[in-house]
Each structure stands twice: as C-alpha cells, then as structure tokens.
Motif scaffolding. Structure first.
Motif: not given
Ligand code: ZN
Ligand code: ZN
Length: 826
Positions: A569-594
């Motif tokens: 899964i990419n974000k902004d064209g590159i693979r999500m990674s902590k070092s790139k700072g392009n993480i979407v957190d699954p738990m935060e997404t659950i808080v928002k949508y379920g």
C-alpha cells in the motif's frame, strides 16, 4: 460513526463468548494461514491490516461454504528489536514482547478477524521453543546440524557480534566504533542436502506465483561444471576452484577467493600482507551483497601474497581476493580468465594482470593487447592442450572434463549458490541451542528444555548469556565434570520454519505435534503473505518439511499448496513507512469509519496482489455504501412487487459471479457487485415485495459478511451470519432479457437527467420528454414509462420510429438505434 463502533464491539464480544470460530473436530478441512507477525512495539500497520483482511475474507468464505476451517494466529516473538529495546530503554525483552503481543491481539480483535484464538502460539514461550530444541537435536542426530567457522560482524568495544542491521555505515549502531570481521565457530543446518529437491519440487507448486518460484530458483542457483584442484605453492594442500567453463582453463591468469572465506585468514596469518588484507576484508564484507556483485560496481581486490599452480599448464598464478566473489558461490574460489569473462577482464585491466586468449572467433584472430572487452561467445580452442586445439569450445566441453577426471586434475561437480543455513546468533532473545561442551566428552546433547534465564543484564557489552555464569557454567550430563553450555541462540527463522505445524496441535506437551492431526490438517491450503519472504522463510519452511518427512515425522512433501502474495500500500506514490512519514494508521482509520469500512476498503481498491495507492475518497465511498446497507433495517412502505423478478435475477447472477470472484481472490470485483446489488435494492425498494426483499437482503448479507461482518451480523435475521450457509445461485431465476431491459431504462433515465442538467444550466425549464425508440423496443420502454417519469420529473411520451420515418411537427429527424433512443425535450 458511533453506531458502527458500538455494534462492532458488541459483535466482537458475542463471537468471543460463543467461540463461533473455534476449529471443529470434523468436516472437510481447510487451512487458511497468514504469515504470522513479529509483534513490533508499534502495533499493527496498514500492511498487516491488509494481509489479515484478505485472510479473514477467505477464511469466512470457506467457512460459509461448509468447510471446517483452521484459521489461527500467533506471534514470531523472538528477535532483535526487543533486545535492542532492552539495551536502549532498559525494558526486559520479555516484558517488551508481552506488551506488544497484547496490543497486537487487541488490535486484531478490533478488526473483527475470525481467528480461533485457542490456537494462539508465541514462539518465545518455553512450550514452543522447547520443540525448537527438540528439532535441533533431531537434526543433529540426522546429520543436518553441524559446527563450522563463519565470519561475523564484530564490535571490539562492545565485545559483541552485530547483526547486519546493527551495522550502520560500517560502524556499530551503539558505540559507533568501526566494525570488524571475525571468524567464529557457529552452527549450521544442512539445507544444501535438499538443494535438488527444493529446486525440482518448484515445478509442482502450481498455485504459487512464478515470480516467487524464479526467486527461489535463483537463490538455489544450481550450476554444472567442474571442480579443479590448484596446488597451493608452499603448502601441502590444494585450493578447490569451481568453474562452469572448463574449456578456458588454459587461459587462467589468476585465482580469486571470496574475502569472507575463513581460508584467507589462515593463508595471510603472520605474513606482511595480513594488515592490508584484513582492512580490505572488513570494508568489503560489510557492503550489501547485491551491490557488491552488481555489474556496475567497480571490481576491487587485493593480492594476498600466495600463488597456486594451474594443473594443466603448470604455471604459477597469483591469488587475489575481490569484492565480486561471494563465499556462497561454489567453493568460494574462482579461476579468472580475463580474455573470456568480462568481470575478470575489468579486474585484469585494473590490476595489470596478463590476458591470455584461448578461444577465438572462427573468422579472425584476437590480439589480447587490443581487446576492449572479453570474448565470451562460441569459438575455436587455441593455445590449449594439443588434442583440443581447433575444436569448437562448446562441443569439446564434455571431452575436456573427461580429460580432467582421467588425469585427476579435478572432477565434475554440481554447485549451488545455496549455502548451509547459519543459525547461530550471539544474542539473548532467542531459543538457546541445547548443547554442552565438555573437555573430556566433547560436544554433548543437553537435556531440554534449556530455559532462558530471566535475571539478565542488558548492557550492550557481549552476549548476555555468555555473561551469565549460572547459565553457562554447568555439569557435563555424561561425566558430571565442569562443562560449558552453548550460549548461542537460534536464528528466529528457525521458529517460523515449522510454526504452521504447531497450530494444529498447539497444546500438546508430549510431542511437538500429533502425527494423525498433522496428517488430517496439512498441508496449509492457502498461505498469505508478502513477496519479501520469497526466499528465506518460504525456503526454510520447505526444507523443514522435507527433513521432517525423512525423519518419518510427517508424510507429505510441501507445506503450502496455494501461496498468495498481497500487494503493498502506497501513499503519495511510495510505500507507507514510518521513515517516509506517510503512514495511515489502521486504528485511527477505524476510529473514523469503523472496522467494516477499513476492511472493505482495503479489498475494494484494486486487485489484492497489486500495489495500490491509499485513496481517501474511495474510503468515503465505502463508508457511504455500508451506511446504505445499514439503512436497510428501516422498514419501507411497499407499493408494488414490479421489481421482484429483476432483483431475483440480479441477485442470483451476482451469487454465481461473486462465488467465483471469492474463490479466485478477486475481492474488488465481488465488492463492486455487492455495491450494485445494494444500489438496486435501495433505488427500487418500494417496488419489491417484502418477502423478496428480505430473502435477497439475507443472501447479500451472507456474502458481504466476508468483508463487513459486524454490520451484516447486526442486520441478519436468525443465528450468526458468520456461521450461515453461502447462498446458491438459482440459475432458473436469472433472466438475461429482463436485466437487459432494466438496463435500457436505467441508461435512458441517466441520459435524460444529464440533458436536463445541461438545459437547466442554460436557465431553460423543461417539463416534457419525447422519446423515440425502434419498434422492437417500444414495449420495453412503454412498460417503464411511469418509472422514467418519476425519476426524471418529466411528462414522458414514447414513440416507435423506423429509421426512415420522419416525425415531429418541427420537421426534425430523429434516429433511434437499438438500445439508444433519441430524445427531445420541451
Ligand atoms: Zn559497539
Ligand atoms: Zn563430560
């Protein structure tokens, strides 16, 4: 949405309480497994959530189809990060790991995954790792484990061995002093014994992706050639050199050894070359191996002060070490023929070594001093043994090898890139190797389990187990005299090479598993994980199964029938990674949508095995879709049953197609068909009889529950949707003509509404619509006139027109085509 959260938690509790996902004793088995995670302190990342959404959807699908599904979860709990945390943050690895696992379990439960939690394993539990020790001793008994010297990264200041990931730019991660290479006695597993079988069985794995199979094939790297003995000048021994080009032996101008070869250290010891060579080795060995051996990389090497004698020419040639030779290949030494190998050519040019032509093209001569690159094609042998001169070099290969064997210069040999697996780690947080060293008895098997001591200090200096006297000062089990316990622990890949077997019988304390249970459940039917495990883990697991088979512990050849590799899964064209700072957190997404929204979204955007870009709009779309489904619990006033037949047709066609999509991991297609079905039900609910609506909804919920199980449980009337029966398509109810007619009316409504929009933008009001259709379709459109009227807010009149006939008072010609009416608005 608060309501989703509440109902999700409610159903998660109910599932757990009623243990509805518990593996059954009987029924047709199906084993679904995801690669078990390393429980990092950071919790689940989106890649995990994606991986498990795939596995859970498939496990649920199989369960709904009547299979007795084994779907377990466990934790690959030993490893370096916990030990690093112990050194850095003064938290015990066990405490760190327990906390992380607890967090993982909570998060996985929050996703609504249908694991049988009674099957849980943690590799850091003595109940698990004592079987590692048992297996290790079995391997030892069967000649599959042995000790040999091998290079390690060594920090002198910390007095400790460093893993590759603890070396940063050639320095120790902790104290930043320069890392050296040191040769240590270490433990190996003889995976090479199975090299041929591991290679040959790849062909039979027809439900594995070809990419993975090619990677394994290259990793095993089988090549046929000949092993030649070069006599070491001044020593009473030979250096074995492997080559696939016996036809060029007369052109050898030097020999190259791998820098990490333990033999090199022996040869230079006490010579004037020692310091310089050692410096070179320290530098090269730390370099990334792929980079080191890439074609673009500068060829670098150093003479080690020794010579060998070419058996066919009796010439003395110098011995070098160079970055481009790996210990993993062949014998760890290669002969260099600069005239006929490009790498050797570049090296010879750089270090001014002789170039001797022994193969020439048919049509012209080669002048070594003028060559710009090596000549590597087929040609005529020259400057070699008189019997071979003039022959075609490819044709003569076998003859030449016969000659070498006859003269005892060497022998035919098959070599592999695959090396035996080094399993020793000089660290604490792993399985202790159950061996004791006694001065009198030598190496002795220890009683098991050998438990990790808890009272250990993590200073970063040395191996904590080697610093722990009570652990390593023991009595010899044979002679009862003072002895020393092995302080190396096992590579964590050991743990993951057989964990899929332990799930089947995870509470067994008499054996690592019950043979009959293994017979019943293995092999794993579907294994899901990232392609990054193509070689190490997947190859080691295959090796363990083959070794177990030969020890009569089980009776099959391969552990995983179907392997599915999910995309990234990419974000902004590159693979999500902590070092790139392009993480979407699954738990935060659950808080928002379920959780239902997240899971459905992850499987909706694109094929599950392809790279995908995170898309906030698409997740909103999924959220709206699930809210629409949720709204079906509100009863509506039914006005007619006009749409019953169309809905039944659509439903049954969807069931047929979605079943196929699910079977083939095309989850995105299955979800979009469910969306279309829900849309139709929503739009036409007033014209569907209650019975048909409820029956359709029930079937739709069963299918949708693979992705959004909580909402489906909430709406499903009856027992658990999770344990329902997958619907069967009733082919008799599929009415192609009826659906086509329905589609025609939909298209017309869409066209009318588009035109109305354009007209309204020009500030013109319309109230009447004239629709001209071909005579054959008049009845279809006429039957929908009321609906069209309602959905467009126009007074609608429908006319049949022949292609030639002109109608309309204003003398305009309207030309209708099949399925494409002409429209006129007033
Ligand atoms: Zn250090
Ligand atoms: Zn002894």
């Amino acid at each position: 949405m608060k309501e989703f959260h509440e109902l999700e938690k409610k159903w998660q509790k109910k599932w757990e309480k009623d243990k509805i996902f518990k593996t059954k004793e009987s029924g047709k088995k199906y084993y679904v497994l995801e690669m078990f995670p390393y429980p990092s302190g950071f919790g689940l990342h989106m890649g995990h959530a994606f991986n498990y959404s795939i596995g859970d959807a498939y496990a649920r699908f199989k369960r709904l189809n009547g299979f007795n599904v084994l779907y377990p979860m466990g934790y690959d709990a030993f490893g370096l990060p916990a030990e690093n945390a112990a050194i850095k943050d003064n938290i015990h690895p066990k405490e760190y790991t327990d906390k992380s696992i607890k967090n993982f379990i909570n998060q996985q439960k929050r996703l609504g995954l249908s694991y049988d939690w009674d099957k849980l394993i943690k590799t850091c539990d003595p109940e698990y790792y004592k079987w590692n020790q048992w297996i290790f001793l079995k391997f030892l008994e069967n000649g599959l484990a042995y000790r040999a010297k091998a290079p390690v990264n060594w920090c002198d200041k910390c007095g400790t061995v460093l893993a590759n990931e603890q070396v940063e730019d050639g320095e120790c991660w902790r104290c930043h002093s320069k890392v050296q290479v040191k040769q240590l006695e270490q433990w190996f597993l003889r995976i090479t014994k199975y090299a041929d079988e591991l290679l040959n069985y790849l062909e039979k794995l027809n439900k594995w992706d070809d990419r993975i199979k090619i990677m394994q094939k290259n990793w095993i790297g089988r090549s046929e050639g000949v092993e030649i003995d070069f006599k070491l000048r001044g020593f009473n021994e030979n250096l074995k050199v492997f080559t696939t080009r016996p036809d060029t032996l007369w052109g050898v101008s030097f020999v190259v050894m791998a820098p990490e070869s333990p033999k090199v250290m022996e040869l230079i010891k006490g010579t004037k070359y020692e310091d310089k060579v050692k410096e070179f080795i320290d530098k090269v060995v730390l370099e990334e191996r792929h980079e080191r051996t890439s074609e673009e990389k500068d060829k670098e090497g150093i003479f080690i002060g020794k010579y060998v004698i070419n058996p066919v020419t009796n010439e003395e040639v110098p011995v070098y070490i160079a970055n481009f030779v790996l210990l993993e290949y062949g014998t760890g030494a290669v002969m260099a023929v600069p005239a006929h190998d490009q790498r050797d050519f570049e090296f010879a040019k750089k270090y001014k070594l002789p170039i001797k032509v022994v193969i020439k093209p048919e049509e012209h001569e080669l002048d070594a001093s003028k060559m710009m690159r090596a000549y590597t094609q087929e040609g005529v042998i020259i400057n070699s043994y008189k019997k071979f001169n003039g022959l075609d070099n490819f044709d003569a290969k076998e003859k030449i090898m016969d000659y070498f064997e006859e003269k005892k210069f060497g022998k035919r040999s098959v070599q592999y890139k695959l090396r035996d697996w080094l399993v020793s780690r000089q660290r604490y947080w792993g399985t202790p190797i159950p061996i004791i060293y006694c001065e009198k008895c030598g190496m002795v098997e220890s009683e098991i389990p050998v438990l990790l001591p808890n009272d250990v200090k993590f200073t970063g200096h040395g191996n904590p187990l080697a610093n722990h006297e009570k652990f390593h000062k023991v009595k010899c089990p044979k002679c009862k005299k003072d002895a020393r316990r092995e302080t190396d622990t096992m590579d964590t890949f050991f743990d993951s090479s057989w964990y899929f077997l332990r799930f089947i019988d995870n509470k067994n304390d008499k054996a690592m598993f019950d043979k009959d249970k293994i017979k019943k459940w293995m092999p794993v039917d579907t294994y899901i994980g990232g392609a990054e495990h193509a070689v190490m883990h997947l190859l080691y697991a295959r090796f363990f199964v083959k070794a177990f088979r030969d020890m009569k512990l089980l009776n099959f050849n391969e552990p995983f029938v179907h392997l599915f590799n999910q995309g990234t899964i990419n974000k902004d064209g590159i693979r999500m990674s902590k070092s790139k700072g392009n993480i979407v957190d699954p738990m935060e997404t659950i808080v928002k949508y379920g959780a239902d929204t997240l899971r459905t979204y992850l499987l909706f955007t694109g094929a599950a095995d392809k790279t995908k870009e995170w898309d906030d709009e698409a997740i909103d779309g999924i959220y709206r879709f699930l809210k629409r489904v949720y709204s079906f619990r509100d009863k509506v006033k039914v006005k007619s049953n006009k749409k019953d037949k169309v809905l039944e047709s659509k439903l049954n066609k969807s069931i047929r197609e979605i079943t196929e999509d699910m079977e083939n991991f095309r989850f995105n297609l299955a979800i979009s068909k469910l969306m279309q079905l829900a849309n139709f039900m929503q739009t036409n609910k007033e014209n569907i009889s209650l019975k048909v609506f409820e029956d359709s909804l029930k079937k739709m919920l069963i299918m949708l529950s693979c992705f959004a199980p909580h909402i489906c449980e909430e709406l499903y009337e009856g027992d658990y949707v999770s344990t329902a029966n997958w619907p069967k398509a009733d082919e008799k109810k599929i009415d192609k003509k009826l659906e086509e007619d329905e589609a025609k009316i939909d298209t017309l409504v869409d066209d009318l509404n588009n035109i109305i929009k354009i007209v309204k933008e020009k500030d013109k009001a319309v109230s009447k619509g004239f629709v001209y259709v071909i005579p054959k379709e008049l009845e279809v459109y006429n039957s929908g006139v009321e609906e069209i009227s309602k959905r467009t807010n126009l007074e609608i009149q429908i006319f049949a027109v022949n292609d030639t006939k002109r109608i309309d008072p204003e003398k305009r010609a309207f030309k209708a085509k099949p399925g494409k009416p002409a429209i006129y608005l007033e």
